[in-house]
Write a protein that holds these residues in place. Sequence first.
Motif, PDB file in Angstrom:
ATOM      1  N   ARG A 122       7.092   1.645  -3.170  1.00 22.31           N
ATOM      2  CA  ARG A 122       6.717   2.956  -2.636  1.00 22.31           C
ATOM      3  C   ARG A 122       5.269   2.948  -2.129  1.00 22.31           C
ATOM      4  O   ARG A 122       4.972   3.479  -1.051  1.00 22.31           O
ATOM      5  N   LYS A 125       5.075   0.834   1.088  1.00 19.90           N
ATOM      6  CA  LYS A 125       5.644   1.539   2.234  1.00 19.90           C
ATOM      7  C   LYS A 125       4.708   2.666   2.691  1.00 19.90           C
ATOM      8  O   LYS A 125       4.535   2.897   3.896  1.00 19.90           O
ATOM      9  N   ALA A 126       4.083   3.341   1.731  1.00 16.05           N
ATOM     10  CA  ALA A 126       3.142   4.408   2.097  1.00 16.05           C
ATOM     11  C   ALA A 126       1.934   3.844   2.845  1.00 16.05           C
ATOM     12  O   ALA A 126       1.435   4.463   3.791  1.00 16.05           O
ATOM     13  N   SER A 128       1.909   1.116   4.707  1.00 17.01           N
ATOM     14  CA  SER A 128       2.315   0.650   6.033  1.00 17.01           C
ATOM     15  C   SER A 128       2.451   1.790   7.030  1.00 17.01           C
ATOM     16  O   SER A 128       2.364   1.574   8.247  1.00 17.01           O
ATOM     17  N   ARG A 129       2.644   3.003   6.556  1.00 15.63           N
ATOM     18  CA  ARG A 129       2.800   4.149   7.446  1.00 15.63           C
ATOM     19  C   ARG A 129       1.461   4.754   7.869  1.00 15.63           C
ATOM     20  O   ARG A 129       1.438   5.637   8.730  1.00 15.63           O
ATOM     21  N   LYS A 130       0.377   4.317   7.226  1.00 13.00           N
ATOM     22  CA  LYS A 130      -0.938   4.843   7.576  1.00 13.00           C
ATOM     23  C   LYS A 130      -1.499   4.087   8.782  1.00 13.00           C
ATOM     24  O   LYS A 130      -1.199   2.915   9.001  1.00 13.00           O
ATOM     25  N   GLU A 131      -2.300   4.773   9.556  1.00 15.40           N
ATOM     26  CA  GLU A 131      -2.904   4.174  10.743  1.00 15.40           C
ATOM     27  C   GLU A 131      -3.935   3.128  10.339  1.00 15.40           C
ATOM     28  O   GLU A 131      -4.767   3.362   9.455  1.00 15.40           O
ATOM     29  N   LYS A 132      -3.899   1.981  10.988  1.00 12.90           N
ATOM     30  CA  LYS A 132      -4.828   0.917  10.665  1.00 12.90           C
ATOM     31  C   LYS A 132      -6.263   1.325  10.978  1.00 12.90           C
ATOM     32  O   LYS A 132      -6.540   1.888  12.047  1.00 12.90           O
ATOM     33  N   ASN A 136      -7.204   7.037   5.226  1.00 10.55           N
ATOM     34  CA  ASN A 136      -5.973   7.147   4.443  1.00 10.55           C
ATOM     35  C   ASN A 136      -5.379   5.773   4.144  1.00 10.55           C
ATOM     36  O   ASN A 136      -4.840   5.537   3.053  1.00 10.55           O
ATOM     37  N   ARG A 137      -5.470   4.851   5.109  1.00  9.17           N
ATOM     38  CA  ARG A 137      -4.940   3.510   4.858  1.00  9.17           C
ATOM     39  C   ARG A 137      -5.777   2.773   3.806  1.00  9.17           C
ATOM     40  O   ARG A 137      -5.236   2.048   2.972  1.00  9.17           O
TER      41      ARG A 137
END
Length: 321
Positions: A122, A125-126, A128-132, A136-137
């Motif tokens: 989890r 996956k969270a 990987s969904r954040k902007e590089k 937040n990443r």
Amino acid sequence: MSRHTAFRYCLDPTVEQQTVLARHAGATRFAYNQCLAIVKTALTRRRTDPEHPVPWTRFDLINAFNTWKKSAAAAPQDHGRWVGIDRGLSAFLVAATGDGREVVRIDNPPKPPAGGLARQRRLAKAMSRKEKGSRNRREAAARLARHHHRVANVRRHFLHQVTNQLVKIHDRLVVEDLHVAGMLHNRRLARSIADAGWADFERLLNYKLQWRGGTVVTADRWFPSSKRCPACGTLNPGLTLADRVFTCPCGYRADRDLNAAVNLAAWPRLRRQDPPRSPDLRAGGRVINARRQEGADRHPMGAGATGPDDAGTKASIPIGM
């Protein structure tokens, strides 16, 4: 109206009194740790036997501790004797002496990666969904790193506990030479093998026993510890991983892991009687670090090329010169 006043005192004991106080504190700590081990062992057995009693009250703990003091486990006599250690997955560790006496068995080690695998997926996956490059990443990556750090700490703490328990009681240990890197190629057991931490366990055991002046011997990788009968020395080549009980035609019968630990304890004596030999290739053994002969596995020099004789360009040597 009542008034309560607290006072603080500073002790200034003599050298003899410091020794007595230190012994008393050490005995108290030892009794607490032993009672904690008794409760944990009872809880482990209760998983398979719901009727097994657990000493919860103080009086039950006192009685259990007094019973333990009168048992043979309270005064181990394994100093100077070899103790074999068999590592596995069904039981993390089984230690036994050469006469067949089991001294340590750890059946339910913690499995932090398996327990936190859903959380790890989890968090990954969270992230990987954040902007590089975003904040937040970075925060998601920090949460994932904290999870991995906790998993590693749980495994490391367990390995330190087990190795401390072994080196405090035994000073001559025999471990098997496991090819962990090769075992990780088994896709069905790779995660469990990596979770066990066998390589770290052996590393911790070696340096801790060296600190205490003990000896750790590594048995030969091709020593058939699980397939050998310690009573008569007969080998059972048909034993598979699914067979959890070792049986011999001579009548010997024992748990597979216990049998391997007993044979490992006898390895120093067997090594003097029968020096190690190279593996039998027909039996499926591998030759490790074998030096390739010159020209082996290569094409001969000039293979397929046209020579001077074939092309008719070989210079003739005149006679008489």
